[in-house]
Write a protein that holds these residues in place. Structure first.
Motif, mmCIF file in Angstrom:
data_model
loop_
_atom_site.group_PDB
_atom_site.id
_atom_site.type_symbol
_atom_site.label_atom_id
_atom_site.label_comp_id
_atom_site.label_asym_id
_atom_site.label_seq_id
_atom_site.Cartn_x
_atom_site.Cartn_y
_atom_site.Cartn_z
ATOM 1 N N HIS A 20 0.636 -0.711 0.357
ATOM 2 C CA HIS A 20 -0.316 0.201 0.061
ATOM 3 C C HIS A 20 0.534 1.616 -0.027
ATOM 4 O O HIS A 20 2.035 1.192 0.468
ATOM 5 C CB HIS A 20 -0.912 -0.040 1.588
ATOM 6 C CG HIS A 20 -1.718 0.862 1.469
ATOM 7 N ND1 HIS A 20 -2.183 2.097 1.689
ATOM 8 C CD2 HIS A 20 -3.146 0.628 0.868
ATOM 9 C CE1 HIS A 20 -3.362 3.264 1.088
ATOM 10 N NE2 HIS A 20 -4.170 2.179 0.903
ATOM 11 N N TYR A 21 0.439 2.563 -0.694
ATOM 12 C CA TYR A 21 1.898 2.945 -0.690
ATOM 13 C C TYR A 21 1.450 4.105 0.468
ATOM 14 O O TYR A 21 2.548 4.729 0.868
ATOM 15 C CB TYR A 21 0.747 4.517 -1.842
ATOM 16 C CG TYR A 21 -0.907 4.695 -1.139
ATOM 17 C CD1 TYR A 21 -0.633 6.452 -1.131
ATOM 18 C CD2 TYR A 21 -1.876 4.423 -1.960
ATOM 19 C CE1 TYR A 21 -1.680 6.887 -0.307
ATOM 20 C CE2 TYR A 21 -3.416 5.053 -0.864
ATOM 21 C CZ TYR A 21 -3.124 6.829 -0.581
ATOM 22 O OH TYR A 21 -4.135 7.161 0.386
ATOM 23 N N TRP B 274 4.226 3.149 1.607
ATOM 24 C CA TRP B 274 5.515 3.175 1.239
ATOM 25 C C TRP B 274 6.327 4.334 1.594
ATOM 26 O O TRP B 274 7.461 4.402 1.514
ATOM 27 C CB TRP B 274 5.232 2.505 -0.541
ATOM 28 C CG TRP B 274 6.415 3.054 -1.084
ATOM 29 C CD1 TRP B 274 7.128 4.156 -2.006
ATOM 30 C CD2 TRP B 274 7.937 1.962 -1.374
ATOM 31 N NE1 TRP B 274 8.188 3.782 -2.803
ATOM 32 C CE2 TRP B 274 8.463 2.665 -2.280
ATOM 33 C CE3 TRP B 274 7.543 0.981 -0.844
ATOM 34 C CZ2 TRP B 274 10.154 1.911 -3.042
ATOM 35 C CZ3 TRP B 274 8.850 0.263 -1.966
ATOM 36 C CH2 TRP B 274 9.775 0.907 -2.246
ATOM 37 N N HIS B 275 5.647 5.228 1.757
ATOM 38 C CA HIS B 275 6.299 6.592 1.560
ATOM 39 C C HIS B 275 6.223 7.153 3.469
ATOM 40 O O HIS B 275 6.881 7.655 3.235
ATOM 41 C CB HIS B 275 4.091 7.726 1.275
ATOM 42 C CG HIS B 275 5.005 7.871 -0.974
ATOM 43 N ND1 HIS B 275 6.038 8.108 -1.410
ATOM 44 C CD2 HIS B 275 4.248 6.959 -0.518
ATOM 45 C CE1 HIS B 275 4.903 8.228 -2.657
ATOM 46 N NE2 HIS B 275 4.343 6.953 -2.562
ATOM 47 N N TYR C 199 5.697 -3.236 -6.367
ATOM 48 C CA TYR C 199 4.933 -2.618 -6.937
ATOM 49 C C TYR C 199 3.939 -1.826 -5.728
ATOM 50 O O TYR C 199 4.185 -2.314 -4.389
ATOM 51 C CB TYR C 199 4.270 -2.904 -7.175
ATOM 52 C CG TYR C 199 4.447 -3.945 -8.451
ATOM 53 C CD1 TYR C 199 4.219 -3.548 -9.802
ATOM 54 C CD2 TYR C 199 5.418 -5.156 -8.634
ATOM 55 C CE1 TYR C 199 4.306 -3.764 -11.203
ATOM 56 C CE2 TYR C 199 5.625 -5.604 -10.070
ATOM 57 C CZ TYR C 199 5.183 -5.270 -10.924
ATOM 58 O OH TYR C 199 5.940 -5.731 -11.866
ATOM 59 N N VAL C 200 3.930 -0.734 -5.580
ATOM 60 C CA VAL C 200 3.123 0.235 -5.198
ATOM 61 C C VAL C 200 2.050 -0.263 -5.465
ATOM 62 O O VAL C 200 1.445 0.877 -6.262
ATOM 63 C CB VAL C 200 4.085 1.818 -4.553
ATOM 64 C CG1 VAL C 200 2.736 2.325 -3.629
ATOM 65 C CG2 VAL C 200 5.636 1.549 -3.925
ATOM 66 N N ASP C 201 1.054 -0.056 -4.260
ATOM 67 C CA ASP C 201 -0.331 0.103 -4.871
ATOM 68 C C ASP C 201 -0.620 1.539 -4.896
ATOM 69 O O ASP C 201 -1.112 1.841 -3.128
ATOM 70 C CB ASP C 201 -1.431 -1.113 -3.701
ATOM 71 C CG ASP C 201 -3.227 -0.855 -4.313
ATOM 72 O OD1 ASP C 201 -3.304 0.149 -5.036
ATOM 73 O OD2 ASP C 201 -3.680 -1.751 -3.780
ATOM 74 N N TYR C 202 -1.585 2.360 -5.624
ATOM 75 C CA TYR C 202 -1.738 3.817 -5.280
ATOM 76 C C TYR C 202 -3.746 3.769 -4.941
ATOM 77 O O TYR C 202 -4.323 5.120 -4.940
ATOM 78 C CB TYR C 202 -1.204 5.038 -5.958
ATOM 79 C CG TYR C 202 0.163 5.196 -5.725
ATOM 80 C CD1 TYR C 202 0.130 6.040 -4.887
ATOM 81 C CD2 TYR C 202 0.713 4.241 -6.351
ATOM 82 C CE1 TYR C 202 1.577 6.407 -5.136
ATOM 83 C CE2 TYR C 202 2.251 5.056 -6.181
ATOM 84 C CZ TYR C 202 2.713 5.659 -5.254
ATOM 85 O OH TYR C 202 3.808 5.709 -5.024
ATOM 86 N N ASN D 3 -5.182 10.748 -4.807
ATOM 87 C CA ASN D 3 -4.691 10.759 -3.832
ATOM 88 C C ASN D 3 -3.321 11.630 -3.378
ATOM 89 O O ASN D 3 -3.281 12.673 -4.908
ATOM 90 C CB ASN D 3 -3.622 8.940 -3.224
ATOM 91 C CG ASN D 3 -2.677 8.533 -4.128
ATOM 92 O OD1 ASN D 3 -1.690 9.677 -4.290
ATOM 93 N ND2 ASN D 3 -3.274 7.907 -5.167
ATOM 94 N N TYR E 276 -0.255 11.596 -4.520
ATOM 95 C CA TYR E 276 0.425 11.785 -5.241
ATOM 96 C C TYR E 276 0.569 11.852 -6.684
ATOM 97 O O TYR E 276 1.093 11.246 -6.914
ATOM 98 C CB TYR E 276 1.745 10.229 -4.148
ATOM 99 C CG TYR E 276 2.015 10.348 -3.321
ATOM 100 C CD1 TYR E 276 2.874 10.979 -2.455
ATOM 101 C CD2 TYR E 276 0.984 9.810 -2.074
ATOM 102 C CE1 TYR E 276 3.351 11.144 -1.552
ATOM 103 C CE2 TYR E 276 1.208 10.166 -1.085
ATOM 104 C CZ TYR E 276 2.624 10.269 -0.207
ATOM 105 O OH TYR E 276 2.957 10.302 0.949
ATOM 106 N N LYS F 40 -0.719 9.253 -8.412
ATOM 107 C CA LYS F 40 -0.689 7.929 -9.330
ATOM 108 C C LYS F 40 -2.006 7.462 -8.626
ATOM 109 O O LYS F 40 -2.386 6.960 -7.859
ATOM 110 C CB LYS F 40 -0.033 7.785 -8.656
ATOM 111 C CG LYS F 40 1.293 8.395 -8.343
ATOM 112 C CD LYS F 40 3.256 7.638 -8.228
ATOM 113 C CE LYS F 40 4.373 9.122 -8.482
ATOM 114 N NZ LYS F 40 5.436 8.077 -8.255
ATOM 115 N N MET G 145 8.177 0.461 -8.429
ATOM 116 C CA MET G 145 8.739 1.014 -7.473
ATOM 117 C C MET G 145 10.466 0.535 -7.835
ATOM 118 O O MET G 145 11.286 1.085 -8.164
ATOM 119 C CB MET G 145 8.904 1.347 -6.479
ATOM 120 C CG MET G 145 7.307 2.405 -6.423
ATOM 121 S SD MET G 145 7.558 3.526 -7.115
ATOM 122 C CE MET G 145 6.282 4.681 -5.896
#
Length: 114
Positions: free
Chosen positions: A41-42, A45-46, A84-87, A92, A94, A96, A102
């Motif tokens: 999940h994004y 990640w962030h 992979y990041v799920d946006y 959102n 970002y 995306k 990534m």
């Protein structure tokens, strides 16, 4: 290494694995052992991009390898996993949407330069 030090490191590793298991149960992390990829999940990640992505990716690589072994697949040695990041499908901060590849990472080899 002293027994006390070893026990401390072992418990820290078990806690990390428990967190990753919980993220999977909550739908924040998906592991594809056959496809050699993880989807995260994004927000996670962030948050980790400020803390340290090497630590996060190392934990994800170990988690993926554990899933591969439990699926009777060979452990990764020279291969890279793709993160992979799920946006999600909702707008959102970002800008995306969907799955965004990534990085490619291997805990012994580091990040794959593209």
């Amino acid at each position: 290494m002293k027994k006390k030090e070893f026990k401390k490191q072992l418990l820290a590793g078990v806690r990390k694995e428990m967190v990753l298991d919980q993220w999977e149960k909550d739908g924040l992390l998906r592991v594809d052992p056959e496809g050699v990829r993880v989807i995260i999940h994004y927000l996670i990640w962030h948050i980790w991009s400020d803390i340290g992505l090497v630590k996060l990716n190392s934990a994800l690589f170990l988690h993926l390898n554990l899933r591969r072994v439990s699926a009777e697949l060979p452990k990764l040695t020279d291969e890279y996993m793709t993160v992979y990041v799920d946006y999600t499908d909702e707008p959102n901060e970002y800008g995306k949407l969907g799955l965004v590849p990534m990085v490619q990472f291997n805990s012994a080899l580091g990040f794959l330069e593209t």
